[in-house]
Write a protein that holds these residues in place. Sequence first.
Motif, PDB file in Angstrom:
ATOM      1  N   UNK A  59       0.835  -1.190   0.000  1.00 30.92           N
ATOM      2  CA  UNK A  59       0.000   0.000   0.000  1.00 30.92           C
ATOM      3  C   UNK A  59       0.875   1.246   0.000  1.00 30.92           C
ATOM      4  N   UNK A  60       0.263   2.418   0.186  1.00 30.64           N
ATOM      5  CA  UNK A  60       1.036   3.658   0.261  1.00 30.64           C
ATOM      6  C   UNK A  60       1.967   3.563   1.463  1.00 30.64           C
ATOM      7  N   UNK A  61       3.280   3.774   1.273  1.00 32.76           N
ATOM      8  CA  UNK A  61       4.192   3.593   2.407  1.00 32.76           C
ATOM      9  C   UNK A  61       3.890   4.551   3.555  1.00 32.76           C
ATOM     10  N   UNK A  62       4.044   4.073   4.780  1.00 37.88           N
ATOM     11  CA  UNK A  62       3.770   4.919   5.944  1.00 37.88           C
ATOM     12  C   UNK A  62       5.072   5.313   6.632  1.00 37.88           C
ATOM     13  N   UNK A  63       5.011   6.414   7.365  1.00 41.87           N
ATOM     14  CA  UNK A  63       6.148   6.837   8.171  1.00 41.87           C
ATOM     15  C   UNK A  63       5.859   6.598   9.652  1.00 41.87           C
ATOM     16  N   UNK A  64       6.899   6.722  10.472  1.00 41.99           N
ATOM     17  CA  UNK A  64       6.748   6.532  11.916  1.00 41.99           C
ATOM     18  C   UNK A  64       7.354   7.740  12.634  1.00 41.99           C
ATOM     19  N   UNK A  65       6.697   8.168  13.732  1.00 42.62           N
ATOM     20  CA  UNK A  65       7.296   9.208  14.561  1.00 42.62           C
ATOM     21  C   UNK A  65       7.078   8.844  16.024  1.00 42.62           C
ATOM     22  N   UNK A  66       8.172   8.679  16.734  1.00 43.12           N
ATOM     23  CA  UNK A  66       8.093   8.355  18.165  1.00 43.12           C
ATOM     24  C   UNK A  66       8.540   9.565  18.957  1.00 43.12           C
ATOM     25  N   UNK A  67       7.758   9.895  19.994  1.00 41.08           N
ATOM     26  CA  UNK A  67       8.091  11.043  20.847  1.00 41.08           C
ATOM     27  C   UNK A  67       8.260  10.567  22.283  1.00 41.08           C
ATOM     28  N   UNK A  68       9.463  10.671  22.813  1.00 42.20           N
ATOM     29  CA  UNK A  68       9.747  10.379  24.233  1.00 42.20           C
ATOM     30  C   UNK A  68       9.143   9.066  24.700  1.00 42.20           C
ATOM     31  N   UNK A  69       9.332   8.030  23.900  1.00 47.29           N
ATOM     32  CA  UNK A  69       8.709   6.740  24.233  1.00 47.29           C
ATOM     33  C   UNK A  69       9.546   5.978  25.270  1.00 47.29           C
ATOM     34  N   UNK A  70       8.885   5.545  26.335  1.00 51.74           N
ATOM     35  CA  UNK A  70       9.534   4.684  27.326  1.00 51.74           C
ATOM     36  C   UNK A  70       8.683   3.442  27.532  1.00 51.74           C
ATOM     37  N   UNK A  71       9.369   2.301  27.684  1.00 51.97           N
ATOM     38  CA  UNK A  71       8.681   1.027  27.933  1.00 51.97           C
ATOM     39  C   UNK A  71       9.348   0.361  29.116  1.00 51.97           C
ATOM     40  N   UNK A  76      10.943   8.248   7.838  1.00 54.94           N
ATOM     41  CA  UNK A  76      10.098   8.751   6.752  1.00 54.94           C
ATOM     42  C   UNK A  76       9.501   7.622   5.926  1.00 54.94           C
ATOM     43  N   UNK A  77       8.389   7.918   5.240  1.00 55.41           N
ATOM     44  CA  UNK A  77       7.779   6.937   4.348  1.00 55.41           C
ATOM     45  C   UNK A  77       8.791   6.536   3.279  1.00 55.41           C
ATOM     46  N   UNK A  78       8.983   5.245   3.110  1.00 55.91           N
ATOM     47  CA  UNK A  78       9.895   4.745   2.086  1.00 55.91           C
ATOM     48  C   UNK A  78      11.340   4.623   2.528  1.00 55.91           C
ATOM     49  N   UNK A  79      11.628   5.028   3.771  1.00 61.08           N
ATOM     50  CA  UNK A  79      13.012   4.985   4.247  1.00 61.08           C
ATOM     51  C   UNK A  79      13.393   3.565   4.701  1.00 61.08           C
ATOM     52  N   UNK A  80      14.676   3.220   4.601  1.00 64.12           N
ATOM     53  CA  UNK A  80      15.163   1.929   5.102  1.00 64.12           C
ATOM     54  C   UNK A  80      16.143   2.187   6.243  1.00 64.12           C
TER      55      UNK A  80
END
Length: 261
Positions: free
Chosen positions: A3-15, A31-35
Amino acid sequence: MHGTPCGFRLEDVSVQFGSTPALTDISLTIGAGEAVGLVGPSGSGKSTLLRVMNGMVRPASGRVHVSGDELGSISRRALRRVRATIGFVHQELNLIPNLRVAQNVLAGRLGSQGLLPSMRGMLFPSKQVIANAYAVLERVGIPEKLFERTDTLSGGQQQRVAVARALFQRPAALLADEPVSSVDPARARDTVSLLTGISTEQGLTLCASLHNLDLAREFFPRLIGLRAGRIVFDAKASEIGEAEFHALYDLAAAEMMADGA
Ligand code: ADP
């Protein structure tokens, strides 16, 4: 094939798992399409980070955006829909050994169709569906295995089936957790080259965790180094040198880098 490539953005994520902090204050954008290759020693949080990115693990704090959706604030149904758009190649592959390769590939649609239609589709696939499964197997280099029993294939071939299954769901992104740890080094190179090749040719977002820094440097334009749940570096592969390598495996060097020494 996607499908249309998606991007990801994580902000101050803690687990946190019990008293163990698995990830601390992770902020990054893919970014969308990045490796992107994720590198770091065992236990550094690579697997957890990938699971946060597809909503399998919920962060204790922070936000995870997949394209326009913030995973913590959407409905369960919307979360399932987002997850169905992200192909995940698990370290353990999660193939059903006594099924035909075609049936394992078809299982890639389980997330998007609901259980019953998917089961029906797996047991009585249409000609078109078989042709689509053949096409993804062709892309991963083993079309002739379509009707073989999965457990008769070699480790490397089974890994290709797992990649084909992820591609069959027409993903907007592909996440792969240590896709090379279960095979020998010669095959490891083939698998990484296959994943990055697919990402480049289809403009498909790819994030894969890797143990082997040399392989990561050779095939990924950008690398994120994790150590003890924190980002130690996030840089172009061509800029990763000895200092970054030591920062992953040597605490003193990591502290020196953090101090700007
Ligand atoms: P990596 O993929 O780099 O080997 P992980 O993300 O698997 O690292 O693990 C990061 C940390 O979180 C480790 O300390 C690990 O023991 C812990 N951890 C991961 N998953 C779980 C879990 N399900 N329960 C408890 N602790 C976990």
